[in-house]
Design a protein around this motif. Structure first.
Motif, PDB file in Angstrom:
ATOM      1  N   PRO A   1       0.823  -1.211   0.000  1.00 20.69           N
ATOM      2  CA  PRO A   1       0.000   0.000   0.000  1.00 20.69           C
ATOM      3  C   PRO A   1       0.857   1.260   0.000  1.00 20.69           C
ATOM      4  O   PRO A   1       1.860   1.351   0.717  1.00 20.69           O
ATOM      5  CB  PRO A   1      -0.808  -0.111   1.306  1.00 20.69           C
ATOM      6  N   ARG A   2       0.454   2.224  -0.777  1.00 23.34           N
ATOM      7  CA  ARG A   2       1.190   3.486  -0.831  1.00 23.34           C
ATOM      8  C   ARG A   2       0.856   4.352   0.378  1.00 23.34           C
ATOM      9  O   ARG A   2      -0.310   4.486   0.753  1.00 23.34           O
ATOM     10  CB  ARG A   2       0.881   4.223  -2.129  1.00 23.34           C
ATOM     11  N   LEU A   3       1.888   4.942   0.930  1.00 23.61           N
ATOM     12  CA  LEU A   3       1.739   5.736   2.147  1.00 23.61           C
ATOM     13  C   LEU A   3       1.709   7.230   1.875  1.00 23.61           C
ATOM     14  O   LEU A   3       1.441   8.017   2.779  1.00 23.61           O
ATOM     15  CB  LEU A   3       2.895   5.422   3.106  1.00 23.61           C
ATOM     16  N   GLY A   4       1.996   7.634   0.645  1.00 25.01           N
ATOM     17  CA  GLY A   4       2.024   9.047   0.303  1.00 25.01           C
ATOM     18  C   GLY A   4       3.418   9.638   0.446  1.00 25.01           C
ATOM     19  O   GLY A   4       4.247   9.145   1.222  1.00 25.01           O
ATOM     20  N   PRO A   5       3.721  10.719  -0.273  1.00 23.95           N
ATOM     21  CA  PRO A   5       5.033  11.349  -0.189  1.00 23.95           C
ATOM     22  C   PRO A   5       5.406  11.811   1.211  1.00 23.95           C
ATOM     23  O   PRO A   5       6.577  11.796   1.587  1.00 23.95           O
ATOM     24  CB  PRO A   5       4.914  12.537  -1.149  1.00 23.95           C
ATOM     25  N   ALA A   6       4.415  12.217   2.002  1.00 20.78           N
ATOM     26  CA  ALA A   6       4.697  12.744   3.341  1.00 20.78           C
ATOM     27  C   ALA A   6       5.243  11.684   4.283  1.00 20.78           C
ATOM     28  O   ALA A   6       5.803  12.019   5.335  1.00 20.78           O
ATOM     29  CB  ALA A   6       3.435  13.363   3.937  1.00 20.78           C
ATOM     30  N   ALA A   7       5.120  10.390   3.928  1.00 26.35           N
ATOM     31  CA  ALA A   7       5.652   9.328   4.791  1.00 26.35           C
ATOM     32  C   ALA A   7       7.160   9.451   4.969  1.00 26.35           C
ATOM     33  O   ALA A   7       7.717   8.953   5.951  1.00 26.35           O
ATOM     34  CB  ALA A   7       5.310   7.964   4.207  1.00 26.35           C
ATOM     35  N   LEU A   8       7.826  10.128   4.036  1.00 23.24           N
ATOM     36  CA  LEU A   8       9.280  10.296   4.169  1.00 23.24           C
ATOM     37  C   LEU A   8       9.646  11.001   5.465  1.00 23.24           C
ATOM     38  O   LEU A   8      10.710  10.748   6.038  1.00 23.24           O
ATOM     39  CB  LEU A   8       9.814  11.090   2.974  1.00 23.24           C
ATOM     40  N   ALA A   9       8.771  11.865   5.952  1.00 21.05           N
ATOM     41  CA  ALA A   9       9.066  12.630   7.160  1.00 21.05           C
ATOM     42  C   ALA A   9       9.133  11.768   8.409  1.00 21.05           C
ATOM     43  O   ALA A   9       9.587  12.229   9.460  1.00 21.05           O
ATOM     44  CB  ALA A   9       8.032  13.740   7.342  1.00 21.05           C
ATOM     45  N   THR A  10       8.695  10.501   8.333  1.00 23.01           N
ATOM     46  CA  THR A  10       8.784   9.620   9.500  1.00 23.01           C
ATOM     47  C   THR A  10      10.162   8.990   9.640  1.00 23.01           C
ATOM     48  O   THR A  10      10.454   8.355  10.644  1.00 23.01           O
ATOM     49  CB  THR A  10       7.736   8.489   9.408  1.00 23.01           C
ATOM     50  N   ALA A  11      11.025   9.153   8.637  1.00 20.78           N
ATOM     51  CA  ALA A  11      12.353   8.538   8.651  1.00 20.78           C
ATOM     52  C   ALA A  11      13.406   9.562   9.063  1.00 20.78           C
ATOM     53  O   ALA A  11      13.473  10.659   8.498  1.00 20.78           O
ATOM     54  CB  ALA A  11      12.694   7.982   7.274  1.00 20.78           C
ATOM     55  N   VAL A  12      14.215   9.197  10.049  1.00 19.45           N
ATOM     56  CA  VAL A  12      15.308  10.061  10.479  1.00 19.45           C
ATOM     57  C   VAL A  12      16.583   9.738   9.701  1.00 19.45           C
ATOM     58  O   VAL A  12      17.510  10.532   9.651  1.00 19.45           O
ATOM     59  CB  VAL A  12      15.543   9.923  11.997  1.00 19.45           C
ATOM     60  N   LEU A  13      16.609   8.561   9.067  1.00 22.85           N
ATOM     61  CA  LEU A  13      17.722   8.158   8.211  1.00 22.85           C
ATOM     62  C   LEU A  13      17.164   7.908   6.809  1.00 22.85           C
ATOM     63  O   LEU A  13      16.279   7.076   6.620  1.00 22.85           O
ATOM     64  CB  LEU A  13      18.389   6.894   8.744  1.00 22.85           C
ATOM     65  N   VAL A  14      17.684   8.636   5.821  1.00 22.81           N
ATOM     66  CA  VAL A  14      17.214   8.544   4.446  1.00 22.81           C
ATOM     67  C   VAL A  14      18.403   8.184   3.563  1.00 22.81           C
ATOM     68  O   VAL A  14      19.366   8.961   3.467  1.00 22.81           O
ATOM     69  CB  VAL A  14      16.569   9.865   3.973  1.00 22.81           C
ATOM     70  N   VAL A  15      18.358   7.021   2.938  1.00 16.95           N
ATOM     71  CA  VAL A  15      19.447   6.519   2.100  1.00 16.95           C
ATOM     72  C   VAL A  15      19.096   6.829   0.649  1.00 16.95           C
ATOM     73  O   VAL A  15      18.097   6.330   0.124  1.00 16.95           O
ATOM     74  CB  VAL A  15      19.666   5.008   2.310  1.00 16.95           C
ATOM     75  N   VAL A  16      19.919   7.661   0.017  1.00 14.78           N
ATOM     76  CA  VAL A  16      19.615   8.289  -1.260  1.00 14.78           C
ATOM     77  C   VAL A  16      20.597   7.799  -2.324  1.00 14.78           C
ATOM     78  O   VAL A  16      21.797   7.698  -2.054  1.00 14.78           O
ATOM     79  CB  VAL A  16      19.722   9.825  -1.124  1.00 14.78           C
ATOM     80  N   PRO A  17      20.149   7.534  -3.549  1.00 15.07           N
ATOM     81  CA  PRO A  17      21.089   7.149  -4.597  1.00 15.07           C
ATOM     82  C   PRO A  17      21.760   8.362  -5.233  1.00 15.07           C
ATOM     83  O   PRO A  17      21.212   9.462  -5.256  1.00 15.07           O
ATOM     84  CB  PRO A  17      20.191   6.445  -5.619  1.00 15.07           C
ATOM     85  N   ALA A  18      22.953   8.161  -5.761  1.00 15.77           N
ATOM     86  CA  ALA A  18      23.658   9.194  -6.523  1.00 15.77           C
ATOM     87  C   ALA A  18      24.819   8.535  -7.252  1.00 15.77           C
ATOM     88  O   ALA A  18      25.267   7.442  -6.886  1.00 15.77           O
ATOM     89  CB  ALA A  18      24.167  10.311  -5.610  1.00 15.77           C
ATOM     90  N   LEU A  19      25.302   9.209  -8.270  1.00 18.52           N
ATOM     91  CA  LEU A  19      26.490   8.750  -8.989  1.00 18.52           C
ATOM     92  C   LEU A  19      27.767   9.257  -8.338  1.00 18.52           C
ATOM     93  O   LEU A  19      28.821   8.632  -8.451  1.00 18.52           O
ATOM     94  CB  LEU A  19      26.438   9.222 -10.445  1.00 18.52           C
TER      95      LEU A  19
END
Length: 215
Positions: free
Chosen positions: A131-149
């Motif tokens: 189930p999709r939680l919506g974009p605002a669900a990101l705010a519940t995470a204190v650690l965000v692992v992001v991709p990059a080159l």
């Protein structure tokens, strides 16, 4: 394992010309370098990155938002080696995985439980089917692992050019740690950047571990 920004890898090519042109040139170089890495080297990097980020997650409350590696991205599964998000799940962490939205905008999120959750998405990339939680669900995470080159020592990241994360990271909790897993050598002195690019606070490197950056 932690280190400071001065412990990282190489430098970027001349950024002469407009930032967009410099970004495209550097993307081509970095993607070619990743394609040239042996499968065994990428698997060894995933093992090391998973150890560093699982340790970081253990000291961080709440869920971990983490991209799902594809192709040669750091943290991808290898021979006998689980992917980074699977390692986080196995270590007992709740993992939020991104879902490409139906309309242009920030990424959606869902709880990721493992490879059985995955199915092809609209861009031809596998996505979790929960189930999709919506974009605002990101705010519940204190650690965000992001991709990059690549990332530079001021925390500026070079993505693939789609803009999904630049539209998304503004929704992160203000105190959240944004961290990018990289291969050794992809923390650079400088990468081309534009005003809309969102900086990150740390990278994780197979050899040096978590490297905190200063804007």
């Amino acid at each position: 394992m932690t280190a400071r920004a001065g412990d990282g890898g190489g430098s970027s090519p001349d950024q002469g010309g407009r930032p967009g042109e410099a970004k495209r040139a550097l993307r081509r170089t970095l993607l070619a370098e990743r394609r040239g890495r042996p499968v065994t080297d990428r698997a060894a990097a995933t093992t090391a990155l998973s150890a560093h980020l699982c340790a970081l997650a253990a000291a961080t409350p709440g869920p971990v938002a983490c991209y799902l590696p594809i192709g040669t991205e750091p943290g991808g599964a290898g021979p006998g080696v689980p992917s980074l998000p699977d390692a986080l799940v196995a270590a007992g962490h709740e993992v939020l995985a991104p879902v490409v939205p139906d309309e242009p905008g920030p990424l959606d999120w869902t709880v990721y439980r493992g490879p059985d959750d995955l199915a092809p998405g609209p861009l031809g990339v596998v996505e979790p089917t929960g189930p999709r939680l919506g974009p605002a669900a990101l705010a519940t995470a204190v650690l965000v692992v992001v991709p990059a080159l690549a990332v530079d020592r001021r925390g500026r990241r070079l993505g693939r050019g789609g803009g999904f994360y630049d539209r998304t990271l503004a929704l992160a909790e203000p105190g959240a740690l944004l961290v990018v897993p990289l291969y050794d050598g992809e923390l650079r002195d400088e990468v081309p950047a534009e005003e809309h690019d969102v900086a990150v606070g740390a990278v994780a490197l197979p050899r040096d571990g978590v490297v905190h950056l200063s804007p």
